[in-house]
Scaffold this motif. Structure first.
Motif, PDB file in Angstrom:
ATOM      1  N   ILE A 100      55.589  10.642 -76.336  1.00 23.63           N
ATOM      2  CA  ILE A 100      54.474   9.427 -76.291  1.00 23.63           C
ATOM      3  C   ILE A 100      53.612  10.387 -76.525  1.00 23.63           C
ATOM      4  CG2 ILE A 100      54.317  10.287 -73.419  1.00 23.63           C
ATOM      5  CD1 ILE A 100      54.174   7.314 -72.990  1.00 23.63           C
ATOM      6  N   TYR A 121      52.090  19.386 -70.698  1.00 25.13           N
ATOM      7  CA  TYR A 121      53.340  18.483 -71.347  1.00 25.13           C
ATOM      8  C   TYR A 121      53.461  18.929 -72.773  1.00 25.13           C
ATOM      9  CZ  TYR A 121      53.258  16.465 -67.026  1.00 25.13           C
ATOM     10  OH  TYR A 121      53.084  16.003 -65.628  1.00 25.13           O
ATOM     11  N   ALA A 175      53.793  15.752 -74.673  1.00 20.90           N
ATOM     12  CA  ALA A 175      52.930  13.987 -74.923  1.00 20.90           C
ATOM     13  C   ALA A 175      51.760  14.615 -75.069  1.00 20.90           C
ATOM     14  CB  ALA A 175      52.650  14.054 -72.771  1.00 20.90           C
ATOM     15  N   ARG A 208      59.074  11.019 -67.961  1.00 23.54           N
ATOM     16  CA  ARG A 208      59.354  10.010 -68.875  1.00 23.54           C
ATOM     17  C   ARG A 208      59.082   9.279 -68.822  1.00 23.54           C
ATOM     18  NH1 ARG A 208      62.251  14.696 -72.081  1.00 23.54           N
ATOM     19  NH2 ARG A 208      60.723  16.537 -72.765  1.00 23.54           N
ATOM     20  N   LEU A 252      54.276  10.925 -66.064  1.00 22.40           N
ATOM     21  CA  LEU A 252      54.647  12.142 -67.321  1.00 22.40           C
ATOM     22  C   LEU A 252      55.551  12.992 -66.885  1.00 22.40           C
ATOM     23  CD1 LEU A 252      51.333  12.894 -68.207  1.00 22.40           C
ATOM     24  CD2 LEU A 252      52.437  11.485 -69.968  1.00 22.40           C
TER      25      LEU A 252
END
Lengths: 415, 78
Positions: free
Chosen positions: A96, A298, A301, A81, A78
């Motif tokens: 994501i 994040y 995400a 990426r 994460l």
């Protein structure tokens, strides 16, 4: 063009992909399988021997412009990426969404693997459901122990749906169930269904305090459970299974003897290595905030559907609504998921209900009807449209008219 | 907040409900552990009481804060 990477081509992943503007975003779904399954139908394979085709290729369920890649993601970083597939393929992304669903884990309970391999279940695959059907249709009498082996499970109503459909099936085969008189609608005045073909017991075990975990719905279904002769063992969380002595032992210290075991294995999160690893809990579920499905720390995400830790049911409708919210967020609009659940619940003999609630409103004690059963069966047909987004207007209207707040005013107050 | 207390945050959970999180935590617990459960579901008090009686564990405290119900449970049996 910003890249959106979606891990998983189930309900959540497809609905998200099909609601993103492909003129603005480069959208890719990656899944280790190239088939999508309508999972609620496993139940009808396992207990009715249905041969309906319930899978379609994921590639045919995406809108033009959405890419589909068959690959197994093994690691997601994460911080960088990047997602890593087999053969060292690297997928870069700007956003994501993890939407892998859960994976069954029969190895985490001693003795369960053998039972799972031999008898199958009604939760994990077409193959396992067919395996279970072969045992159900040839059952000659005795005790059937049916239930979930751990509290974390997909689709909370499905467990009891299995017991209800099993009872209907056994009586249909001419067996008696339990010690109570059969008073179900189809058994009245039917000498073929009064137990001439053998005696059976259905014992429904559950880690929860009652037959259905949410108390308002339990008030609705418990009388049906009793009437049909299904026995309930509450607070029964499976610890070990002794296949030789045909006994299930619970963490709470009880034992249950069986002739036919129908045990849904524990659900775990995806077998993907995450960096940082702290985004997964001890059962590998991915932590996400309950309104925006963002993985903590994040902004790019998300975890949607069964694979996340949201305090709501692991069910198709939550994956659907979470995906809709995430698609809005990625496209720069404000949106919030309110925890809405709407789980169809087949109570057998042609009736069904829905388990409806959200974060702020308790489950509605919603009575089963034939109309709701028709709606549940219709869902199997319009399901494919919901994935493509073409059924959105129907759902918008349905959700508007069936908010738990409204329904509770009608149904919770009359009790 | 004392050290060694495991917080079980079940706020907002209506179905299957807070017992899911409690039972999950119980599986990975040991004698002497203290759980502090946070919930908004009104049925949580009666359910955790029934759970504690069944499993032989102890409810230390059960209170209603303005924003949540807090239940502290001591694991005596595992």
């Amino acid at each position: 063009m910003k890249k959106v990477l979606i891990i998983g081509g189930g309900g959540g992943g497809l609905i998200l992909a099909n609601h993103l503007d492909t003129n603005e975003f480069d959208v890719t779904i990656v899944d280790k399988s190239d088939l999508h399954f309508y999972q609620p139908w496993f139940l009808y394979i396992a207990f009715k021997g249905s041969q309906r085709k319930i899978s379609r290729p994921i590639g045919e369920l995406v809108r033009p412009g959405v890419n589909f890649v068959k690959d197994e993601i093994t690691e997601i970083n994460l911080d960088e990426r990047k997602a890593y597939g087999s053969r060292k393929v690297v997928y870069n992304y700007d956003y994501i969404a993890i939407a892998t669903g859960t994976s069954p884990d029969p190895d985490s309970i001693p003795g369960l693997r053998q039972i799972y391999d031999e008898y199958g279940d009604y939760h994990s695959s077409v193959y396992n459901s067919q395996k279970l059907w072969s045992h159900v249709k040839n059952f000659k009498g005795g005790t059937i122990a049916i239930g979930q082996s751990s509290p974390t499970c997909k689709c909370p109503p499905s467990l009891l749906e299995g017991a209800f459909l099993l009872e209907e099936r056994l009586r249909g085969m001419g067996m008696s169930v339990g010690t109570s008189d059969p008073v179900s609608p189809s058994n009245v005045n039917d000498p073929a269904k009064t137990g001439t073909k053998g005696k059976s017991r259905i014992v429904f075990f559950t880690p929860f305090p009652r037959a259905y975990s949410a108390e308002p719905m339990n008030r609705v279904v418990e009388p049906m459970v009793k009437e049909r002769g299904i026995e309930v063992m509450p607070f029964f969380d499976v610890d070990t299974i002794d296949g030789q002595n045909k006994t299930i032992n619970s963490l709470e210290g009880e034992s249950l003897k069986y002739d036919l075991p129908i045990i849904v294995p524990p659900c775990k999160g995806p077998k993907i290595k995450f960096i940082p690893e702290t985004v997964q809990d001890e059962d590998r579920f991915i932590k996400a905030d309950k309104n925006h499905m963002k993985i903590p720390g994040y902004d790019d995400a998300f975890a949607i559907g069964d694979c996340n830790t949201l305090p709501t049911s692991k069910t198709g409708v939550t994956a659907h609504l979470e995906a809709m919210t995430v698609s809005e967020l990625i496209q720069g609009k404000y949106s919030e998921f309110n925890g809405r659940i709407n789980c169809p619940f087949d109570t057998a003999y042609g009736k069904a209900t829905f388990v409806i609630a959200d974060y702020n409103n308790p489950v509605v004690p919603y009575p089963p009807t034939a109309t709701k059963h028709f709606m549940k069966m219709s869902m199997a047909r319009i399901y494919w449209m919901t994935l493509m987004g073409t059924a959105d207007p129907i759902f918008e209207q349905f959700f508007k008219f069936t908010t738990p707040e409204k329904l509770n005013k009608k149904y919770a107050s009359v009790e | 907040m004392d050290a060694g207390v495991k917080i079980i945050d079940s706020r907002g959970a209506a179905c299957p409900g807070p017992i899911t999180d409690l039972a999950r935590a119980y599986r990975n617990s040991k004698v002497g552990d203290i759980f502090e459960m946070w919930a908004t579901d009104k049925g949580v008090k009666a359910d955790t009481q029934a759970w504690a009686t069944k499993t032989g564990n102890e409810i230390l405290e059960s209170r209603e804060d303005p924003d949540k119900i807090v239940i502290r449970i001591k694991i005596n049996k595992r």
